[in-house]
Design a protein around this motif. Structure first.
Motif, PDB file in Angstrom:
ATOM      1  N   ARG A 198      18.367  -2.254   2.323  1.00 24.43           N
ATOM      2  CA  ARG A 198      17.819  -1.210   1.463  1.00 24.43           C
ATOM      3  C   ARG A 198      17.504   0.056   2.264  1.00 24.43           C
ATOM      4  O   ARG A 198      17.732   1.168   1.831  1.00 24.43           O
ATOM      5  CB  ARG A 198      16.538  -1.756   0.820  1.00 24.43           C
ATOM      6  CG  ARG A 198      16.008  -0.863  -0.266  1.00 24.43           C
ATOM      7  CD  ARG A 198      14.979  -1.591  -1.070  1.00 24.43           C
ATOM      8  NE  ARG A 198      14.562  -0.764  -2.192  1.00 24.43           N
ATOM      9  CZ  ARG A 198      14.219  -1.253  -3.363  1.00 24.43           C
ATOM     10  NH1 ARG A 198      14.266  -2.545  -3.577  1.00 24.43           N
ATOM     11  NH2 ARG A 198      13.840  -0.448  -4.324  1.00 24.43           N
ATOM     12  N   ASP A 199      16.936  -0.139   3.462  1.00 20.36           N
ATOM     13  CA  ASP A 199      16.563   0.993   4.322  1.00 20.36           C
ATOM     14  C   ASP A 199      17.185   0.807   5.704  1.00 20.36           C
ATOM     15  O   ASP A 199      17.356  -0.323   6.167  1.00 20.36           O
ATOM     16  CB  ASP A 199      15.037   1.069   4.504  1.00 20.36           C
ATOM     17  CG  ASP A 199      14.321   1.271   3.181  1.00 20.36           C
ATOM     18  OD1 ASP A 199      14.412   2.373   2.637  1.00 20.36           O
ATOM     19  OD2 ASP A 199      13.693   0.303   2.696  1.00 20.36           O
ATOM     20  N   PHE A 200      17.460   1.930   6.348  1.00 20.65           N
ATOM     21  CA  PHE A 200      18.044   1.895   7.683  1.00 20.65           C
ATOM     22  C   PHE A 200      17.198   2.755   8.615  1.00 20.65           C
ATOM     23  O   PHE A 200      16.818   3.868   8.251  1.00 20.65           O
ATOM     24  CB  PHE A 200      19.472   2.453   7.650  1.00 20.65           C
ATOM     25  CG  PHE A 200      20.417   1.630   6.802  1.00 20.65           C
ATOM     26  CD1 PHE A 200      21.283   0.726   7.390  1.00 20.65           C
ATOM     27  CD2 PHE A 200      20.438   1.773   5.421  1.00 20.65           C
ATOM     28  CE1 PHE A 200      22.156  -0.027   6.612  1.00 20.65           C
ATOM     29  CE2 PHE A 200      21.297   1.031   4.634  1.00 20.65           C
ATOM     30  CZ  PHE A 200      22.165   0.123   5.234  1.00 20.65           C
ATOM     31  N   PRO A 201      16.913   2.240   9.836  1.00 21.35           N
ATOM     32  CA  PRO A 201      16.092   3.029  10.769  1.00 21.35           C
ATOM     33  C   PRO A 201      16.913   4.159  11.407  1.00 21.35           C
ATOM     34  O   PRO A 201      18.095   3.992  11.697  1.00 21.35           O
ATOM     35  CB  PRO A 201      15.668   2.021  11.837  1.00 21.35           C
ATOM     36  CG  PRO A 201      16.213   0.692  11.405  1.00 21.35           C
ATOM     37  CD  PRO A 201      17.246   0.921  10.367  1.00 21.35           C
ATOM     38  N   ILE A 202      16.238   5.292  11.622  1.00 19.36           N
ATOM     39  CA  ILE A 202      16.838   6.419  12.346  1.00 19.36           C
ATOM     40  C   ILE A 202      16.125   6.488  13.698  1.00 19.36           C
ATOM     41  O   ILE A 202      14.901   6.452  13.762  1.00 19.36           O
ATOM     42  CB  ILE A 202      16.624   7.758  11.595  1.00 19.36           C
ATOM     43  CG1 ILE A 202      17.125   7.653  10.145  1.00 19.36           C
ATOM     44  CG2 ILE A 202      17.299   8.905  12.324  1.00 19.36           C
ATOM     45  CD1 ILE A 202      18.594   7.416   9.973  1.00 19.36           C
ATOM     46  N   GLU A 262       0.825  -1.208   0.000  1.00 21.26           N
ATOM     47  CA  GLU A 262       0.000   0.000   0.000  1.00 21.26           C
ATOM     48  C   GLU A 262       0.870   1.273   0.000  1.00 21.26           C
ATOM     49  O   GLU A 262       0.592   2.234  -0.694  1.00 21.26           O
ATOM     50  CB  GLU A 262      -0.837  -0.045   1.294  1.00 21.26           C
ATOM     51  CG  GLU A 262      -1.967   0.933   1.379  1.00 21.26           C
ATOM     52  CD  GLU A 262      -2.610   0.812   2.778  1.00 21.26           C
ATOM     53  OE1 GLU A 262      -2.603   1.807   3.493  1.00 21.26           O
ATOM     54  OE2 GLU A 262      -3.055  -0.314   3.147  1.00 21.26           O
ATOM     55  N   SER A 263       1.954   1.256   0.786  1.00 19.07           N
ATOM     56  CA  SER A 263       2.816   2.446   0.898  1.00 19.07           C
ATOM     57  C   SER A 263       4.008   2.392  -0.045  1.00 19.07           C
ATOM     58  O   SER A 263       4.857   3.285  -0.028  1.00 19.07           O
ATOM     59  CB  SER A 263       3.326   2.596   2.333  1.00 19.07           C
ATOM     60  OG  SER A 263       2.262   2.552   3.233  1.00 19.07           O
ATOM     61  N   ASN A 264       4.105   1.317  -0.808  1.00 18.89           N
ATOM     62  CA  ASN A 264       5.227   1.138  -1.736  1.00 18.89           C
ATOM     63  C   ASN A 264       6.575   1.251  -1.023  1.00 18.89           C
ATOM     64  O   ASN A 264       7.460   2.007  -1.411  1.00 18.89           O
ATOM     65  CB  ASN A 264       5.122   2.170  -2.876  1.00 18.89           C
ATOM     66  CG  ASN A 264       6.086   1.835  -4.004  1.00 18.89           C
ATOM     67  OD1 ASN A 264       6.503   0.688  -4.159  1.00 18.89           O
ATOM     68  ND2 ASN A 264       6.470   2.839  -4.770  1.00 18.89           N
ATOM     69  N   ILE A 265       6.700   0.481   0.082  1.00 22.63           N
ATOM     70  CA  ILE A 265       7.966   0.470   0.819  1.00 22.63           C
ATOM     71  C   ILE A 265       8.448  -0.969   0.969  1.00 22.63           C
ATOM     72  O   ILE A 265       7.688  -1.913   0.766  1.00 22.63           O
ATOM     73  CB  ILE A 265       7.831   1.128   2.213  1.00 22.63           C
ATOM     74  CG1 ILE A 265       6.665   0.516   3.006  1.00 22.63           C
ATOM     75  CG2 ILE A 265       7.682   2.627   2.107  1.00 22.63           C
ATOM     76  CD1 ILE A 265       6.542   1.021   4.421  1.00 22.63           C
ATOM     77  N   HIS A 266       9.728  -1.118   1.311  1.00 21.88           N
ATOM     78  CA  HIS A 266      10.321  -2.459   1.397  1.00 21.88           C
ATOM     79  C   HIS A 266      10.668  -2.855   2.820  1.00 21.88           C
ATOM     80  O   HIS A 266      11.068  -3.977   3.075  1.00 21.88           O
ATOM     81  CB  HIS A 266      11.587  -2.526   0.538  1.00 21.88           C
ATOM     82  CG  HIS A 266      11.305  -2.346  -0.921  1.00 21.88           C
ATOM     83  ND1 HIS A 266      11.070  -1.114  -1.478  1.00 21.88           N
ATOM     84  CD2 HIS A 266      11.188  -3.263  -1.925  1.00 21.88           C
ATOM     85  CE1 HIS A 266      10.835  -1.266  -2.771  1.00 21.88           C
ATOM     86  NE2 HIS A 266      10.890  -2.549  -3.066  1.00 21.88           N
ATOM     87  N   THR A 267      10.538  -1.905   3.753  1.00 19.45           N
ATOM     88  CA  THR A 267      10.942  -2.163   5.135  1.00 19.45           C
ATOM     89  C   THR A 267       9.907  -1.571   6.078  1.00 19.45           C
ATOM     90  O   THR A 267       9.428  -0.469   5.854  1.00 19.45           O
ATOM     91  CB  THR A 267      12.306  -1.491   5.423  1.00 19.45           C
ATOM     92  OG1 THR A 267      13.220  -1.865   4.400  1.00 19.45           O
ATOM     93  CG2 THR A 267      12.852  -1.884   6.777  1.00 19.45           C
ATOM     94  N   LEU A 268       9.580  -2.327   7.127  1.00 15.74           N
ATOM     95  CA  LEU A 268       8.672  -1.810   8.154  1.00 15.74           C
ATOM     96  C   LEU A 268       9.379  -1.842   9.497  1.00 15.74           C
ATOM     97  O   LEU A 268       9.953  -2.879   9.874  1.00 15.74           O
ATOM     98  CB  LEU A 268       7.419  -2.682   8.249  1.00 15.74           C
ATOM     99  CG  LEU A 268       6.198  -2.330   7.405  1.00 15.74           C
ATOM    100  CD1 LEU A 268       5.073  -3.309   7.725  1.00 15.74           C
ATOM    101  CD2 LEU A 268       5.708  -0.912   7.664  1.00 15.74           C
ATOM    102  N   PRO A 269       9.339  -0.735  10.239  1.00 19.38           N
ATOM    103  CA  PRO A 269       9.907  -0.766  11.597  1.00 19.38           C
ATOM    104  C   PRO A 269       8.907  -1.418  12.552  1.00 19.38           C
ATOM    105  O   PRO A 269       7.702  -1.195  12.436  1.00 19.38           O
ATOM    106  CB  PRO A 269      10.078   0.714  11.929  1.00 19.38           C
ATOM    107  CG  PRO A 269       9.054   1.408  11.090  1.00 19.38           C
ATOM    108  CD  PRO A 269       8.832   0.575   9.859  1.00 19.38           C
ATOM    109  N   VAL A 270       9.407  -2.213  13.458  1.00 22.41           N
ATOM    110  CA  VAL A 270       8.542  -2.835  14.464  1.00 22.41           C
ATOM    111  C   VAL A 270       8.837  -2.108  15.777  1.00 22.41           C
ATOM    112  O   VAL A 270       9.978  -2.070  16.234  1.00 22.41           O
ATOM    113  CB  VAL A 270       8.828  -4.340  14.595  1.00 22.41           C
ATOM    114  CG1 VAL A 270       7.888  -4.980  15.609  1.00 22.41           C
ATOM    115  CG2 VAL A 270       8.681  -5.023  13.225  1.00 22.41           C
ATOM    116  N   THR A 271       7.797  -1.476  16.344  1.00 20.40           N
ATOM    117  CA  THR A 271       8.026  -0.642  17.529  1.00 20.40           C
ATOM    118  C   THR A 271       7.108  -1.022  18.679  1.00 20.40           C
ATOM    119  O   THR A 271       6.064  -1.625  18.484  1.00 20.40           O
ATOM    120  CB  THR A 271       7.793   0.851  17.202  1.00 20.40           C
ATOM    121  OG1 THR A 271       6.442   1.002  16.721  1.00 20.40           O
ATOM    122  CG2 THR A 271       8.744   1.365  16.139  1.00 20.40           C
TER     123      THR A 271
END
Length: 550
Positions: free
Chosen positions: A282-286, A100-109
């Protein structure tokens, strides 16, 4: 334009700031903010000297924050804003959110703090890796997640409870075979066969998934309720339901939670790029300082990093500017010094350089040109800056323009110039408790001529005895200071404001010879006393530069 308006522009003077560079930055930032509606923020490039501290305190103006460098940081990059998901979320829902958001990574919080990340690759692996039939119970899967994965409805049972034991089984064989391989607490996928449904109830399965919307009798539902068995009915056939059921596993079972590579907003882009080059993500959390998730960053986003925008006051030489100036976007330079090894800019800039005694005079001129009244406190600061830079109009750098500006500003600020000057110079020469190193570099500027790098420090005082005391502290330290700062020569001016003269201390190869020849003094001169020399900028540096260029 909206985003542009949000971005700050820093207004900053030189390293080892003096009263002019601090006060001009404060007043000019206020003027630019009024004129443009953007935030122009005054900053300092080093520690304040005693005189400047006194001036700011006297007029109730807060000390600008330190700007230690202008290198690009993660906070200058537009982050991908993604909402964190709970670790109990099913991988199916996670997949849907990513699509839906066209992203490859989801943060789990959890409560905003980062627990792990799940990627499309992690979800793909769940299909490729062969798992045993007890994976759903090992992963503590919630029944409502199972119902959602098979697009089914819960006919009875607690949707919030979890499958904690047992395996996933398909009831496709005869009742006798079935009763051999179905055990207590299993999840059983079945069709409309009454005997299979009854067998699952008798064996106390924990969950029954009934396919193709097959009917379930009231009797079976009643028995299931008694034994707390969850019944889910799905429109899918047995094959599709079995395929989809693994999508109900919570993300925490597959997410990466150890050795996470995270960055903070204050990290430098250069350092981050170096780490990214070694990792295949591909993505890194900040995260912020407390471990709370603030966004994702990808390699691609680092290419669009916004340079810090800056206005320079009271200097134009690279050696005197904040570190990392070459990485910044310089918008303006307002100055009154010689043009040295100037700062290179990406595009044309507004450059205003006038032969006056003080940058504050130019800032006041701009206020007048723009027909904007100077606030009382800012008028006091600009007046103090002119007093400081022109040694209360005694310096040869002082022009009629400086004196006119100072007197006009004094009126607006309702201050007496003579009294203010006396107070400022007393505060400036009060160096009790300061080390030799601190005194050396209180008011210090660095210059480069050909291959020679030299520095000039200065202390002004109205008290001869005080200057003697300072001489005793500084002179033995000069050679050490020259060495530790990698300079070829150091010159130090002890300026007496009353007698309008300076004693010059020097160290480094040929430093003394150069000064003696520049001022045509006899070789046996013991103490170098320069009558009428009070300005580093107009009297000492040009003479020195000329001597070094010969």
């Amino acid at each position: 334009m909206g985003k542009e308006k949000e971005r700050k522009v820093y207004v900053v003077g030189h390293k080892n700031p003096d009263t002019d560079s601090i006060c001009s930055a404060i007043a000019y930032a206020a003027l630019k903010t009024k004129l443009t509606g953007r935030t122009y923020e005054p900053r300092r490039a080093g520690q304040l000297n005693e005189e400047t501290q006194y001036v700011l305190e006297r007029f109730g103006v807060k000390v600008p924050r330190l700007l230690s460098d202008l290198k690009e940081q993660i906070k200058d990059v537009e982050l991908k804003e993604v909402e964190g998901v709970k670790s109990s979320l099913s991988i199916r829902t996670a997949w849907e959110k990513m699509k839906e958001s066209n992203i490859h990574t989801l943060p789990v919080t959890r409560d905003g703090r980062l627990e792990g990340v799940i990627t499309i690759g992690d979800i793909a692996k769940t299909y490729m890796d062969v798992y045993d039939s007890t994976i759903l119970s090992k992963a503590r899967t919630q029944y409502r997640n199972i119902a959602r994965a098979v697009e089914g409805e819960i006919l009875t049972g607690n949707e919030h409870s979890y499958l904690l034991k047992g395996k996933v089984a398909i009831a496709a064989s005869s009742r006798i075979l079935m009763s051999d391989f179905i055990n207590k607490d299993d999840l059983v996928i079945m069709g409309d066969r009454k005997d299979a449904q009854q067998c699952a109830v008798d064996k106390e399965a924990s969950c029954m998934v009934v396919c193709q919307n097959a009917p379930v009798s009231d009797d079976i539902i009643r028995q299931a309720e008694e034994k707390q068995i969850v019944i889910i009915r799905t429109p899918h056939d047995t094959f599709t339901a079995a395929q989809h059921i693994n999508q109900s596993i919570p993300v925490k079972y597959f997410m990466t939670k150890t050795n996470l590579v995270t960055f903070q907003k204050k990290d430098y882009v250069d350092d981050v790029q170096e780490v990214m080059a070694k990792k295949r993500f591909r993505d890194f959390p900040i995260v912020d300082g407390k471990g709370r998730f603030v966004g994702l960053i990808s390699r691609r986003r680092l290419l669009n990093v916004k340079k810090k925008q800056v206005v320079l006051v009271d200097h134009n030489e690279r050696s005197q500017a904040v570190d990392g100036i070459e990485e910044a976007d310089v918008l303006e330079i307002i100055d009154h010094h010689r043009l040295g090894q100037s700062i290179e800019t990406m595009g044309p800039v507004f450059f205003r350089n006038q032969p006056v005694g003080c940058t504050a005079t130019i800032v006041y001129q701009i206020y007048q040109e723009e027909c904007i009244l100077v606030e009382k406190a800012h008028a006091a600061l600009l007046c103090a800056a002119i007093i400081s830079d022109t040694l209360m109009f005694r310096s040869p750098t002082c022009t009629p323009l400086d004196e006119q500006a100072a007197r006009a500003l004094a009126k607006i600020a309702e201050v007496d110039i003579e009294t203010l000057a006396q107070e400022m110079f007393n505060a400036g020469s009060n160096l009790k408790g300061k080390s030799a190193e601190e005194i050396c570099f209180l008011d210090f500027k660095q210059f480069t001529v050909n291959d020679t790098v030299f520095g000039v420090g200065q202390v002004n005082s109205m008290n001869e005895n005080e200057l003697k005391e300072i001489r005793g502290i500084v002179e033995p330290h000069l050679e050490k200071a020259r060495h530790s700062h990698g300079l070829d020569m150091i010159f130090f001016m002890l300026t007496n404001i009353v007698t309008e003269s300076s004693e010059l201390l020097c160290c480094g190869m040929e430093a003394r010879e150069k000064i003696l020849s520049a001022y045509d003094l006899p070789e046996d001169t013991e103490r170098i006393m320069l009558k009428g020399v009070v300005s580093r900028k107009k009297q000492l540096v040009p003479t020195l530069v000329g001597s070094l260029q010969q």
